[in-house]
Design an enzyme around this catalytic site. Structure first.
Site, PDB file in Angstrom:
ATOM      1  N   CYS A 105       0.847  -1.198   0.000  1.00 44.66           N
ATOM      2  CA  CYS A 105       0.000   0.000   0.000  1.00 44.66           C
ATOM      3  C   CYS A 105       0.881   1.246   0.000  1.00 44.66           C
ATOM      4  O   CYS A 105       1.419   1.635   1.043  1.00 44.66           O
ATOM      5  CB  CYS A 105      -0.922   0.008   1.215  1.00 44.66           C
ATOM      6  SG  CYS A 105      -2.007   1.453   1.248  1.00 44.66           S
ATOM      7  N   CYS A 130      -0.165   4.063   2.546  1.00 47.19           N
ATOM      8  CA  CYS A 130       0.115   3.731   3.950  1.00 47.19           C
ATOM      9  C   CYS A 130       1.614   3.761   4.231  1.00 47.19           C
ATOM     10  O   CYS A 130       2.039   4.252   5.287  1.00 47.19           O
ATOM     11  CB  CYS A 130      -0.481   2.373   4.306  1.00 47.19           C
ATOM     12  SG  CYS A 130      -2.300   2.348   4.264  1.00 47.19           S
TER      13      CYS A 130
END
Length: 178
Positions: free
Chosen positions: A130, A133
């Site tokens: 991700c 993130c």
């Protein structure tokens, strides 16, 4: 159960991983809680039973109960968040104005030093792929005064554990197929 067992389980073609696994456990860039929390959270993120069992046993001998549970909590909450934020990232900002509506209380109150928990979330986010993130947790770590070297060492630990998990699954799969 231990890192040594994982090293023994690696096939010859994964010799680099065996050497890297030995090296990362002797790092001086991460303190003991940072290292073993990163290894445990990363092992959980790989979803590999053998890797999690071996790392989990050694981490239980090293980490406090609070740190052990926080590392597993980081892996759990990031499994959810990484899918959500990576998925939303595919949608060209069309949903960025909507509230996520996901409970993630552990991030605000992990039961351990906040920077260590963020480090574990960063490592898991790298394994889970991700980019939002990873960038968010790296920014939080830098704002907390965590060095680039420490952040990179956690990234290396995550990469090594991910590679070990893949090599073990590959070896086991080919052994049962042949």
């Amino acid at each position: 159960m231990s890192v040594e067992n994982l090293k023994e389980a690696l096939p010859e073609y994964a010799k680099d991983l065996k050497l890297n696994l030995g090296s990362i456990t002797r790092t001086t860039e991460l303190n003991e809680e940072q290292l073993w929390g990163t290894l445990l959270a990363s092992a959980a993120a790989t979803r590999n039973t053998q890797v999690l069992t071996e790392i989990g046993a050694e981490a239980a001998d090293t980490l406090s109960a609070e740190a052990y549970h926080a590392a597993l909590g980081a892996a759990s909450v990031m499994a959810m968040n990484n899918v959500f934020y990576r998925g939303r990232g595919f949608l060209d900002g069309k949903y960025d104005d909507l509230r996520a509506g996901l409970r993630m209380n552990i991030i605000g109150n992990p039961g351990v030093e906040k920077a260590n928990f963020e480090l574990w979330c960063f490592a898991v986010s790298a394994i889970n792929g991700c980019p939002d993130c990873v960038a968010s947790h790296e920014h939080t770590l830098r704002e907390a005064g965590v060095s680039r070297e420490t952040i990179q060492e956690a990234l290396k630990a995550a990469a090594i554990i991910s590679g070990v998990a893949q090599a073990i699954v590959t070896s086991q799969t080919l052994a049962t197929a042949g």
